[in-house]
Write an enzyme that holds these catalytic residues in place. Structure first.
Site, PDB file in Angstrom:
ATOM      1  N   HIS A  70       3.099  -3.737   6.477  1.00  0.00           N
ATOM      2  CA  HIS A  70       2.038  -2.740   6.315  1.00  0.00           C
ATOM      3  C   HIS A  70       2.077  -1.756   7.481  1.00  0.00           C
ATOM      4  O   HIS A  70       2.924  -1.857   8.375  1.00  0.00           O
ATOM      5  CB  HIS A  70       0.678  -3.434   6.259  1.00  0.00           C
ATOM      6  CG  HIS A  70       0.432  -4.213   5.005  1.00  0.00           C
ATOM      7  ND1 HIS A  70      -0.467  -3.829   4.039  1.00  0.00           N
ATOM      8  CD2 HIS A  70       0.996  -5.358   4.550  1.00  0.00           C
ATOM      9  CE1 HIS A  70      -0.461  -4.707   3.051  1.00  0.00           C
ATOM     10  NE2 HIS A  70       0.420  -5.645   3.340  1.00  0.00           N
ATOM     11  N   GLU A  91       1.846  -5.641  10.543  1.00  0.00           N
ATOM     12  CA  GLU A  91       1.437  -4.242  10.711  1.00  0.00           C
ATOM     13  C   GLU A  91       2.381  -3.638  11.743  1.00  0.00           C
ATOM     14  O   GLU A  91       2.404  -4.073  12.901  1.00  0.00           O
ATOM     15  CB  GLU A  91      -0.009  -4.172  11.183  1.00  0.00           C
ATOM     16  CG  GLU A  91      -1.019  -4.841  10.270  1.00  0.00           C
ATOM     17  CD  GLU A  91      -1.442  -3.964   9.095  1.00  0.00           C
ATOM     18  OE1 GLU A  91      -1.028  -2.777   9.074  1.00  0.00           O
ATOM     19  OE2 GLU A  91      -2.171  -4.455   8.219  1.00  0.00           O
ATOM     20  N   HIS A 141       0.867  -1.174   0.000  1.00  0.00           N
ATOM     21  CA  HIS A 141       0.000   0.000   0.000  1.00  0.00           C
ATOM     22  C   HIS A 141       0.907   1.227   0.000  1.00  0.00           C
ATOM     23  O   HIS A 141       1.705   1.403   0.927  1.00  0.00           O
ATOM     24  CB  HIS A 141      -0.920  -0.005   1.218  1.00  0.00           C
ATOM     25  CG  HIS A 141      -1.958  -1.082   1.173  1.00  0.00           C
ATOM     26  ND1 HIS A 141      -2.383  -1.770   2.288  1.00  0.00           N
ATOM     27  CD2 HIS A 141      -2.651  -1.601   0.129  1.00  0.00           C
ATOM     28  CE1 HIS A 141      -3.310  -2.653   1.933  1.00  0.00           C
ATOM     29  NE2 HIS A 141      -3.478  -2.570   0.622  1.00  0.00           N
ATOM     30  N   GLU A 193       1.541   3.350   3.101  1.00  0.00           N
ATOM     31  CA  GLU A 193       2.037   2.685   4.310  1.00  0.00           C
ATOM     32  C   GLU A 193       3.541   2.516   4.136  1.00  0.00           C
ATOM     33  O   GLU A 193       4.019   1.540   3.564  1.00  0.00           O
ATOM     34  CB  GLU A 193       1.297   1.361   4.512  1.00  0.00           C
ATOM     35  CG  GLU A 193      -0.199   1.584   4.749  1.00  0.00           C
ATOM     36  CD  GLU A 193      -1.009   0.302   4.813  1.00  0.00           C
ATOM     37  OE1 GLU A 193      -0.416  -0.791   4.960  1.00  0.00           O
ATOM     38  OE2 GLU A 193      -2.254   0.391   4.703  1.00  0.00           O
TER      39      GLU A 193
END
Length: 445
Positions: A192, A283, A85, A88
């Site tokens: 991410h 994440e 992404h 990110e």
């Protein structure tokens, strides 16, 4: 060309004095850095592009290891992917810092040296450079998240749990799918932002037997939980449950992907189902695009976890399957009893197999056309401490029967297996998929 060469020289001179700065490097700066690293460390690095973005930016991958230009038997392939992404961005920064750390500490740091001598590490810092270039410096919004065509790349892969046959594959997704066909990756993670948690497969479900207590459970669930905990407990904060405001409370800093939220067309499920590569989604920051002043702290929080996770590529058992003529048996089906994967794991072009397994006793079965089925029980120790999985080479005997002694592969595997070259081949519908799963489990039970 002269300007590019001059820029490369200046970059090399500056980086040799100051090291890699903690800031957001644009695509040109990132390319200069990777080429400079490849020039300075030719014996342990190899730089190549796996394709281009929609706007024509190269998807650069740096390979690190004792033999970076080619696979060697018994050396597992590992990869990190960042910036899927575009907005990110912390993963992109940390992977460049990881490259800097690995190359500068090789031969002087025992852990780094053993990691690069025992595995081959592939790092794709940015899968979505177009999105990065269009991103806004904002913590939560989505500007830059998608690729140039406005597509979320982490919803664009083929999905084993639903029919997404009419979906066009984006050029960045096709590049990654083709990449998976060229290397037999064993372990992977994609980085991410927007939360602090380690998420593991499955990300999706069609309500079949995999759906248990709100989670979508894979046959290797115990291994995935171990991998996720390895990262979360090696991280300075991730294991301390909720590290971000207004987000779900993640016990031990891990979550089953589907339990968090269903995600169709995700990359980690595709890696696991079709490329037999176990992958986590990491994440790693509450803020998707944090101020540059926070980057050193994020690196220090994640550095030990990034290294510890890489070491897990040595879990389980590995080896070469040889046919009755003494030749490597390519595409032999290698299964662990009790683990009925949607697509059975198979040997690669070198006859090699890798199975990430926790310590314990397991029965391994091998089936290969024209040969007797082989079954062996193995006792597996904890391999990461020794930087090597248990090695168990398997030798097949010619069958007395002309029929192939092998288990039929489910249609979804033969249709979109990682030996196929067409990225938009049709998947079966949900009903067909459920029927195929039932047939496979009956055959293997």
């Amino acid at each position: 060309m002269f300007v590019f060469t001059l820029c490369l020289f200046l970059w090399s001179w500056l980086s040799s004095i100051h090291g890699l700065e903690f800031r957001y490097h644009n695509s040109m700066e990132m390319e200069l850095y990777l080429k400079d690293i490849n020039r300075r460390f030719p014996d342990i690095t190899h730089l190549h592009s796996i394709g281009q973005s929609v706007e024509g930016r190269e998807l650069w991958v740096l390979i690190l290891g004792q033999h970076p230009r080619e696979h060697r038997t018994g050396i597992p392939e590992f990869k990190y992917v960042g910036n899927m992404h575009g907005n990110e961005v912390v993963g992109r920064v940390l992977l460049l810092q990881l490259i800097d750390y690995l190359t500068s500490h090789y031969q002087s740091d025992l852990l780094v040296t053993r990691l690069l001598n025992s595995s081959r590490v592939h790092i794709l810092p940015s899968m979505n450079p177009d999105g990065f270039e269009s991103s806004a410096r904002d913590c939560m919004y989505t500007v830059g998240r998608y690729n140039k065509n406005g597509v979320d790349l982490n919803r664009n892969f083929p999905d084993a749990f639903e029919s997404n046959t009419d979906r066009e594959r984006e050029t960045e997704v096709t590049a990654v799918m083709d990449w998976l066909k060229t290397e037999s990756f064993v372990l992977s993670a994609n980085l991410h932002g927007g939360a602090v948690v380690a998420s593991y497969p499955y990300d999706n479900s069609n309500g079949g037997s995999e759906l248990q207590r709100g989670q979508s459970i894979s046959p290797d669930d115990d291994v995935f939980i171990h991998l996720a905990k390895t990262y979360s407990y090696s991280h300075s904060e991730m294991h301390n449950r909720n590290n971000c405001q207004d987000l779900q409370d993640f016990t031990q800093g891990i979550t089953n992907g589907y339990y968090w939220y269903p995600l169709p067309g995700g990359m980690q499920d595709y890696n696991y189902v079709w490329a037999q590569c176990l992958e986590l989604t990491l994440e790693i920051s509450c803020c998707k695009y944090p101020p540059e002043a926070e980057l050193p702290g994020l690196w220090e929080a994640n550095k030990p976890a990034l290294l510890a996770y890489m070491q897990q590529v040595h879990l389980g058992v590995k080896g070469v399957v040889t046919d009755s003529y003494g030749k490597p048996a390519q595409n032999a089906v290698v299964q662990v009893v009790g683990r009925n994967n949607l697509c059975p794991f198979r040997t690669d072009r070198n006859g090699e197999y890798y199975r990430l397994l926790l310590p314990g006793n397991y029965t391994i079965t091998v089936t290969y056309p024209g040969h007797k089925a082989l079954s062996q029980t193995v006792q597996i120790p904890y391999g990461p401490d020794a930087f090597s999985a248990l090695t168990r080479n398997l030798f097949l005997q010619k069958s007395d029967y002309s029929a192939s002694a092998t288990t039929p592969l489910p249609l979804l595997c033969t249709t979109l297996g990682h030996t196929e070259s067409n990225s938009d081949t049709l998947l079966p519908g949900v009903f067909t998929t459920l029927l195929l799963l039932l047939i496979q489990r009956l055959l293997l039970s």
